[in-house]
Design an enzyme around this catalytic site. Structure first.
Site, mmCIF file in Angstrom:
data_model
loop_
_atom_site.group_PDB
_atom_site.id
_atom_site.type_symbol
_atom_site.label_atom_id
_atom_site.label_comp_id
_atom_site.label_asym_id
_atom_site.label_seq_id
_atom_site.Cartn_x
_atom_site.Cartn_y
_atom_site.Cartn_z
ATOM 1 N N THR A 120 77.874 21.579 33.888
ATOM 2 C CA THR A 120 78.312 21.031 34.668
ATOM 3 C C THR A 120 78.772 19.429 33.822
ATOM 4 O OG1 THR A 120 76.939 21.291 36.501
ATOM 5 C CG2 THR A 120 78.452 19.848 37.258
ATOM 6 N N PHE A 146 77.007 29.120 38.852
ATOM 7 C CA PHE A 146 76.315 28.843 40.193
ATOM 8 C C PHE A 146 74.823 29.405 40.541
ATOM 9 C CE2 PHE A 146 80.483 26.810 42.160
ATOM 10 C CZ PHE A 146 80.841 27.017 41.344
ATOM 11 N N ARG A 148 70.600 29.593 40.691
ATOM 12 C CA ARG A 148 69.939 29.502 41.336
ATOM 13 C C ARG A 148 68.501 29.224 40.274
ATOM 14 N NH1 ARG A 148 70.073 31.994 47.242
ATOM 15 N NH2 ARG A 148 70.696 33.495 45.308
ATOM 16 N N LYS A 198 83.088 23.332 41.189
ATOM 17 C CA LYS A 198 81.022 22.953 41.351
ATOM 18 C C LYS A 198 80.627 22.219 41.765
ATOM 19 C CE LYS A 198 76.872 23.691 39.384
ATOM 20 N NZ LYS A 198 75.926 24.954 39.732
ATOM 21 N N LEU A 244 69.540 25.698 55.878
ATOM 22 C CA LEU A 244 69.294 24.400 56.423
ATOM 23 C C LEU A 244 67.911 24.283 56.984
ATOM 24 C CD1 LEU A 244 71.409 25.883 59.371
ATOM 25 C CD2 LEU A 244 72.125 24.143 57.980
ATOM 26 N N GLY A 247 62.464 19.808 54.748
ATOM 27 C CA GLY A 247 61.324 19.359 54.029
ATOM 28 C C GLY A 247 61.542 18.032 53.323
ATOM 29 N N CYS A 254 69.725 20.336 39.490
ATOM 30 C CA CYS A 254 71.509 19.991 40.068
ATOM 31 C C CYS A 254 71.621 19.341 40.811
ATOM 32 C CB CYS A 254 71.479 21.499 39.765
ATOM 33 S SG CYS A 254 71.222 22.406 38.693
ATOM 34 N N LYS A 257 71.602 15.445 39.883
ATOM 35 C CA LYS A 257 72.242 14.262 39.347
ATOM 36 C C LYS A 257 73.971 14.802 39.494
ATOM 37 C CE LYS A 257 72.344 17.846 35.943
ATOM 38 N NZ LYS A 257 74.134 18.223 34.913
ATOM 39 N N ARG A 321 61.487 18.950 37.629
ATOM 40 C CA ARG A 321 62.917 17.516 37.642
ATOM 41 C C ARG A 321 62.867 17.261 38.508
ATOM 42 N NH1 ARG A 321 66.843 20.298 32.826
ATOM 43 N NH2 ARG A 321 66.156 22.302 34.391
HETATM 44 C C1 UDX Z 1 71.061 24.672 43.131
HETATM 45 C C2 UDX Z 1 72.932 25.319 43.605
HETATM 46 O O1 UDX Z 1 71.718 26.396 44.737
HETATM 47 C C3 UDX Z 1 73.233 26.282 42.582
HETATM 48 O O2 UDX Z 1 74.512 27.334 43.362
HETATM 49 C C4 UDX Z 1 73.834 25.523 41.122
HETATM 50 O O3 UDX Z 1 73.611 26.177 40.252
HETATM 51 C C5 UDX Z 1 71.935 25.058 40.419
HETATM 52 O O4 UDX Z 1 71.935 24.161 41.799
HETATM 53 P P1 UDX Z 1 68.895 25.434 42.279
HETATM 54 O O5 UDX Z 1 68.283 23.460 42.332
HETATM 55 O O6 UDX Z 1 67.973 25.947 41.061
HETATM 56 O O7 UDX Z 1 70.248 25.352 42.692
HETATM 57 O O8 UDX Z 1 67.873 25.557 43.881
HETATM 58 P P2 UDX Z 1 68.163 26.433 45.261
HETATM 59 O O9 UDX Z 1 67.975 27.055 45.713
HETATM 60 O O10 UDX Z 1 69.836 25.613 45.745
HETATM 61 O O11 UDX Z 1 67.284 24.433 45.603
HETATM 62 C C6 UDX Z 1 66.931 23.288 45.824
HETATM 63 C C7 UDX Z 1 66.744 22.659 46.193
HETATM 64 O O12 UDX Z 1 66.587 22.365 47.745
HETATM 65 C C8 UDX Z 1 64.924 22.778 45.892
HETATM 66 O O13 UDX Z 1 64.245 21.854 45.776
HETATM 67 C C9 UDX Z 1 64.264 23.554 47.472
HETATM 68 O O14 UDX Z 1 63.732 23.658 47.955
HETATM 69 C C10 UDX Z 1 65.593 23.038 48.233
HETATM 70 N N1 UDX Z 1 65.974 24.203 49.482
HETATM 71 C C11 UDX Z 1 66.616 24.624 49.586
HETATM 72 C C12 UDX Z 1 65.688 23.162 50.720
HETATM 73 O O15 UDX Z 1 64.423 22.494 51.162
HETATM 74 N N2 UDX Z 1 65.782 23.954 51.984
HETATM 75 C C13 UDX Z 1 66.756 24.898 51.404
HETATM 76 O O16 UDX Z 1 67.151 25.583 52.775
HETATM 77 C C14 UDX Z 1 67.006 25.431 50.510
#
Ligand code: UDX
Length: 434
Positions: A120, A146, A148, A198, A244, A247, A254, A257, A321
Site C-alpha cells: 500500500t 484487500f 484481511r 486502496k 458496524l 469495540g 493497515c 497506518k 500490531r
Molecule cells: C483490513 C481491511 O479489511 C482489508 O481489506 C485490508 O486489506 C487490510 O486492512 P484487517 O485489518 O486485516 O483488514 O482486518 P479487519 O477484519 O478489517 O479488522 C480490522 C480491525 O477492525 C480489527 O481490529 C477488528 O477487530 C476490527 N473490527 C472489525 C471491529 O472492531 N468491528 C468490526 O465490525 C470489524
C-alpha cells in the site's frame, strides 16, 4: 506464467502460495535468511488459517530464495512487490523499501516485465520510480490487495473485486492472465486511481468503525444500547449490516497506518483533510474509555488481578500490531492491576511488547485463577464457546467485559454475570423482552 514475489510477509507469502496454487510457477524472494530457511523447511513465519494447506498443495510450483539475483535466471513475466510500507514518525508512508526493491530488481530484468506494487503506497510514488521504465523492459503497475488477516486465503480466491492500475493494455492483459481462475469483477484504471482506491477503501472501513464507536460512546453516557442501534442502522440497505461492531478500538497493520498516510499524502499535494484525523483520534481513545468503564465498576485496580483473553488485533491471526488489547493491558498495568493473559496464537508476539510485566497463562481457565474479572479483547471463536457458568464461579466480581462486542450477552447473563461491552452494559436497565 512465471511470477516473482518480493517480500514474504503477511501479504507476500499469501500471494506467492495462492498464485502457485492457481498453477503459476512462483519464486518467492525475501532478504530475511531465517525466514527463507524456515519456509524451505516447511515452517510458516506466522499463523494464517488455510495457508499451510495451500503451501503444501503448491510446493512443486513455489521456490524461495533470499537472492534477488535469482530473477536473472528465473525471468518472471510479473514481479509483485510486497515489502513493508510502515508509517514514518509524522504518519506518512515509508516507501524506501519499495523503492529499494524496484531499484535492485531492475538490474536483473532482461525481458519486458510487469512490476506490480502490491504494497500500500500513496498515489504519486510512480513518478519517483519512473526512471526504471526508461529501459522499456519494466512497466510499473498497481494491484492493491484487500486481504484481511485471518481470512487472507479466502479473500485471495473470493475477492469482492480485483483492481488493476495499469499504463497499457498489454499490462492489463498480463494481469488478467495472472488472475485467471479468480471469479471477481475487474476494475481497470490508472496507477494513481488504484493506489488511492486502496486508501479510500481502508479509510471508509475505518470511518465506519470510528463512527459506530462514537455512537457507542454516546450510548454509554445516555444509557442507550449500541446493539439495538447497530441493528437499526445496519438494516438500511444503503448502509448494510457488516463492519458496524463497536469495540475498544480497531488495530492491525493497515487501518491505523493507511488512514494517517492518506491524510499525509493529501497534505503533500496541498489538500488538508478534515474527516481523516478524527477517525484516528476516536480510535486512539477507545482503549482508555474501555478501561474507565471497567474501573467505574471494579473500583481502584491496585491489588486486583485482571484476566485478559485475547492479545491479537483480530480473531484468527497472531498479529498484535496496533492491537487494542495491548493498549488496554498497558493502561491496566499503569493503574496498578496485576494482569494474567491468554491468547491461542499471539502470546509470543505479545511478549515483545509486554515482556514479563504480565503473567502468561497456558489456557483460558488458568488465566482466571484469582482474577477479579475477565476482559475479552480479541474475536477468537473459542472465546465465544466458553463455559460462562465456570467463569462466573471463577471470578470474584460478577462483571465480564467484552472489548469487541462479539460475545452472546444472553448466554453470559444466564450464567449470572453482568455483561459489559462498548455502548452496552446489562447493569443499565433494558426493556424486558429485547
Ligand atoms: C483490513 C481491511 O479489511 C482489508 O481489506 C485490508 O486489506 C487490510 O486492512 P484487517 O485489518 O486485516 O483488514 O482486518 P479487519 O477484519 O478489517 O479488522 C480490522 C480491525 O477492525 C480489527 O481490529 C477488528 O477487530 C476490527 N473490527 C472489525 C471491529 O472492531 N468491528 C468490526 O465490525 C470489524
Amino acid at each position: 506464467m512465471k511470477v516473482a514475489v518480493i517480500g514474504l510477509g503477511y501479504v507476500g507469502l499469501v500471494q506467492a502460495a495462492c498464485f502457485a496454487k492457481l498453477g503459476h510457477i512462483v519464486l518467492g524472494i525475501d532478504l530475511d535468511v531465517q525466514k527463507i530457511a524456515s519456509l524451505q523447511s516447511g515452517m510458516l513465519p506466522f499463523f494464517e488459517p488455510g495457508l499451510e494447506d495451500v503451501l503444501r498443495e503448491s510446493v512443486q510450483r513455489l521456490s524461495c530464495t533470499n537472492s534477488i539475483a535469482a530473477l536473472e535466471v528465473f525471468k518472471p513475466e510479473v514481479i509483485l512487490i510486497c515489502v513493508p510500507t510502515p508509517a514514518r514518525a509524522d504518519g506518512s508512508c515509508e516507501t524506501q523499501f519499495v523503492a529499494r526493491a524496484i531499484a535492485e530488481l531492475a538490474v536483473y530484468v532482461l525481458e519486458k516485465t510487469v512490476v506490480v506494487i502490491k504494497s500500500t503506497v500513496p498515489p504519486g510514488i510512480r513518478k519517483d520510480l519512473q526512471y526504471v521504465e526508461t529501459s522499456g523492459l519494466i512497466e510499473l503497475a498497481s494491484v492493491p490487495e484487500f486481504l484481511r488477516e485471518g481470512k487472507a486465503v479466502k479473500d485471495f480466491f473470493q475477492p469482492d473485486r480485483l483492481v488493476f492500475g495499469v499504463q497499457s493494455v498489454w499490462a492489463e492483459q498480463v494481469l488478467r492472465a495472472l488472475h485467471k481462475g479468480i471469479e471477481a469483477p475487474i476494475c481497470v484504471m490508472s496507477v494513481e486511481s488504484a493506489q488511492l482506491s486502496k486508501y479510500a477503501s481502508n479509510a471508509m472501513l475505518a470511518t465506519r468503525l470510528s463512527f459506530m464507536n462514537e455512537i457507542a460512546n454516546i450510548a454509554d453516557v445516555v444509557g442507550a444500547d449500541i446493539e439495538d442501534i447497530e441493528r437499526v442502522v445496519g438494516s438500511d440497505k444503503r448502509i448494510g449490516k457488516m463492519f458496524l461492531r463497536s469495540g475498544a478500538g480497531f488495530g492491525g497493520s493497515c487501518f491505523p497506518k493507511d488512514v494517517l498516510a492518506l491524510s499525509q499524502a493529501a497534505r503533500l499535494h496541498g489538500y488538508e483533510t478534515r474527516i481523516i484525523e478524527p477517525i484516528i483520534e476516536i480510535n486512539a481513545d477507545q482503549p482508555r474509555r474501555f478501561v474507565n468503564k471497567v474501573r467505574e465498576r471494579l473500583g481502584d485496580f491496585s491489588q486486583k488481578t485482571i484476566a485478559v483473553w485475547g492479545l491479537a488485533f483480530n480473531g484468527n491471526t497472531d498479529d498484535v500490531r496496533e492491537s487494542p488489547a495491548i493498549k488496554v493491558i498497558e493502561l491496566l498495568l499503569a493503574q496498578g492491576a496485576a494482569v494474567q493473559v491468554y491468547d491461542p496464537r499471539a502470546m509470543k508476539q505479545a511478549y515483545a511488547f509486554l515482556q514479563d510485566r504480565v503473567t502468561y497463562a497456558t489456557s483460558m481457565q488458568e488465566a482466571l485463577y484469582g482474577a477479579e474479572t475477565l476482559l475479552i479483547l480479541t474475536e477468537w471463536p473459542e472465546f465465544m464457546k466458553a463455559d460462562w457458568n465456570d467463569i462466573a464461579h471463577a471470578l470474584a466480581s460478577p462483571y465480564l467485559f467484552d472489548g469487541k462486542n462479539f460475545l452472546s450477552r444472553a448466554q453470559i447473563q444466564q450464567a449470572g454475570l453482568i455483561y459489559c461491552g462498548i455502548g452496552i452494559c446489562s447493569d443499565v436497565s433494558r426493556p424486558l423482552g429485547n
